[in-house]
Design an enzyme around this catalytic site. Structure first.
Site, short mmCIF file in Angstrom:
data_model
loop_
_atom_site.label_atom_id
_atom_site.label_comp_id
_atom_site.label_asym_id
_atom_site.label_seq_id
_atom_site.Cartn_x
_atom_site.Cartn_y
_atom_site.Cartn_z
N ASP A 1 0.79 -1.24 0.00
CA ASP A 1 0.00 0.00 0.00
C ASP A 1 0.83 1.29 0.00
OD1 ASP A 1 -1.94 -1.92 0.20
OD2 ASP A 1 -2.73 -1.26 2.13
N GLU B 1 -4.55 -0.78 -1.43
CA GLU B 1 -5.86 -0.82 -0.76
C GLU B 1 -6.82 0.09 -1.52
OE1 GLU B 1 -5.90 0.27 3.40
OE2 GLU B 1 -8.09 0.17 3.50
N LYS C 1 -6.57 -4.86 -3.08
CA LYS C 1 -7.21 -5.47 -1.91
C LYS C 1 -8.25 -4.53 -1.31
CE LYS C 1 -3.48 -4.25 1.38
NZ LYS C 1 -4.25 -3.47 2.34
N LYS D 1 -7.71 -4.53 4.92
CA LYS D 1 -6.39 -4.19 5.47
C LYS D 1 -5.39 -5.30 5.18
CE LYS D 1 -8.19 -0.42 7.09
NZ LYS D 1 -8.12 0.78 6.20
N VAL E 1 3.10 0.29 4.28
CA VAL E 1 2.39 1.08 5.28
C VAL E 1 0.96 0.58 5.44
CG1 VAL E 1 3.82 3.10 4.85
CG2 VAL E 1 1.69 2.84 3.56
N THR E 2 0.39 0.84 6.65
CA THR E 2 1.09 1.30 7.84
C THR E 2 1.40 0.09 8.72
OG1 THR E 2 -0.96 1.63 9.12
CG2 THR E 2 -0.13 3.51 7.86
N CYS F 1 -2.19 -2.22 7.93
CA CYS F 1 -2.15 -3.18 6.82
C CYS F 1 -0.96 -4.13 6.90
CB CYS F 1 -2.23 -2.45 5.49
SG CYS F 1 -3.85 -1.69 5.24
N GLN G 1 7.60 -12.82 22.26
CA GLN G 1 7.20 -14.21 22.56
C GLN G 1 7.88 -15.19 21.60
OE1 GLN G 1 2.93 -14.68 23.75
NE2 GLN G 1 2.71 -12.66 22.79
N1 TIU Z 1 -2.65 0.46 4.25
C1 TIU Z 1 -3.14 0.80 5.45
O1 TIU Z 1 -2.47 0.65 6.46
N2 TIU Z 1 -4.38 1.40 5.47
C2 TIU Z 1 -4.79 2.29 6.45
O2 TIU Z 1 -5.90 2.81 6.40
N3 TIU Z 1 -3.88 2.56 7.42
C3 TIU Z 1 -3.98 3.49 8.42
O3 TIU Z 1 -3.13 3.49 9.29
N4 TIU Z 1 -4.99 4.35 8.42
#
Ligand code: TIU
Length: 230
Positions: free
Chosen positions: A27, A75, A132, A135, A160-161, A165, A205
Site C-alpha cells: 500500500d 488498498e 485489496k 487491510k 504502510v502502515t 495493513c 514471545q
Molecule cells: N494500508 C493501510 O495501512 N491502510 C490504512 O488505512 N492505514 C492506516 O493506518 N490508516
C-alpha cells in the site's frame, strides 16, 4: 544446490531459500503518502510515512537485482463501492470518506491517481500488483494463489502502515504458514509509538508471528545469495 541464506534478525536469525522468497510491498499509495490524500484526511502527518521511501527503494532494487519477485498491493475499492462494507465506509472524517472527491481523485478508488503507487516505487511491467479491499493482503484477493503458483514460502514484508495493513497481512500470512520477516525501516506508521510497539509485537514471545530486521541486514543477505535467475 538449495543453500539457505540467513539474515540477522530478532528474535533470532531468519533463514530462507532464495528461490522461495518474495518481497511484499504493501500500500505505498499516493493516498497514504502524499499531503492532501486520504491518510492526511484522517488527521495524520504523512511525513512520518515518507521516511520509508528511500530505504524501500533500495530494497526493491536489491530484490530485482537478485531475481526475487516483488509483489505490490494497493488498498482500494470499486467505483460503485460495492466491495466496501458500511462499517469501513462510515469510519473516519465524515467530510473525506472513501469514494469522496479528494485532491488526487476519489479517495481510495481503483483507477484514481491517488489510489496508485507513488512514482518512486512504481511497479515494473510484469510485477504482480494485488488490489485489496481490506487491510490484509489475503482477504478478498488472489495473493494466496500467486504465492502458491510461484512456490513462495517466505515473505519480506514492507509498506504502510505498520500497525494496520502490515500487521493484518503478517498475521494472515503467519496463519497460512508463511515465514514473514518485517523490514523495520521499510515499514511506517503515522504514530511513532505504534511503529515501535508494532515491531516489538511481531518479534515478541519468540517471534509470535514473525521476525524483524532492518534493510541493510536484508540487503546484505540478498546480495550475498546466488538466486537462480528463474
Ligand atoms: N494500508 C493501510 O495501512 N491502510 C490504512 O488505512 N492505514 C492506516 O493506518 N490508516
Amino acid at each position: 544446490m538449495n543453500a539457505l541464506q540467513h539474515i540477522p534478525a530478532v528474535p533470532a536469525e531468519f533463514s530462507f531459500d532464495p528461490r522461495s522468497i518474495a518481497l511484499l510491498v504493501i500500500d505505498m499509495q499516493r493516498d497514504f503518502l502524499l499531503p492532501g490524500g486520504f491518510g492526511e484526511s484522517l488527521g495524520n502527518d504523512v511525513d512520518l510515512l515518507r521516511t520509508v521511501i528511500d530505504p524501500l527503494a533500495a530494497l526493491i532494487a536489491a530484490a530485482r537485482a537478485t531475481g526475487i519477485p516483488v509483489i505490490h498491493t494497493r488498498e482500494g475499492h470499486l467505483p460503485d463501492l460495492s466491495d466496501c462494507p458500511p462499517a469501513k465506509l462510515l469510519r473516519g472524517n465524515p467530510s473525506q470518506r472513501i469514494g469522496d472527491p479528494g485532491a488526487f481523485g476519489r479517495i481510495l478508488i481503483r483507477g484514481e491517481y491517488g489510489h496508485d503507487i507513488i512514482d518512486e516505487l512504481a511497479p515494473l511491467a510484469g510485477e504482480v500488483v494485488i488490489d485489496k479491499p481490506g487491510k490484509g493482503a489475503f482477504y478478498g484477493t488472489e495473493l494466496a494463489e500467486v504465492l502458491e503458483r510461484d512456490s513462495i514460502r517466505s515473505l519480506l514484508v514492507t509498506g504502510v502502515t505498520t500497525e494496520v495493513c502490515v500487521h493484518t497481512t503478517v498475521r494472515e500470512a503467519n496463519d497460512r504458514g508463511y515465514e514473514c520477516l518485517v523490514v523495520s525501516d521499510c515499514v511506517g506508521s503515522y504514530f511513532p509509538e505504534f511503529q515501535r510497539v508494532g515491531l516489538e509485537m511481531i518479534a515478541a514471545q519468540g517471534g509470535i508471528f514473525g521476525w524483524v530486521a532492518d534493510s541493510p541486514a536484508v540487503i546484505g543477505a540478498l546480495t550475498s545469495s546466488n538466486t537462480p535467475a528463474q
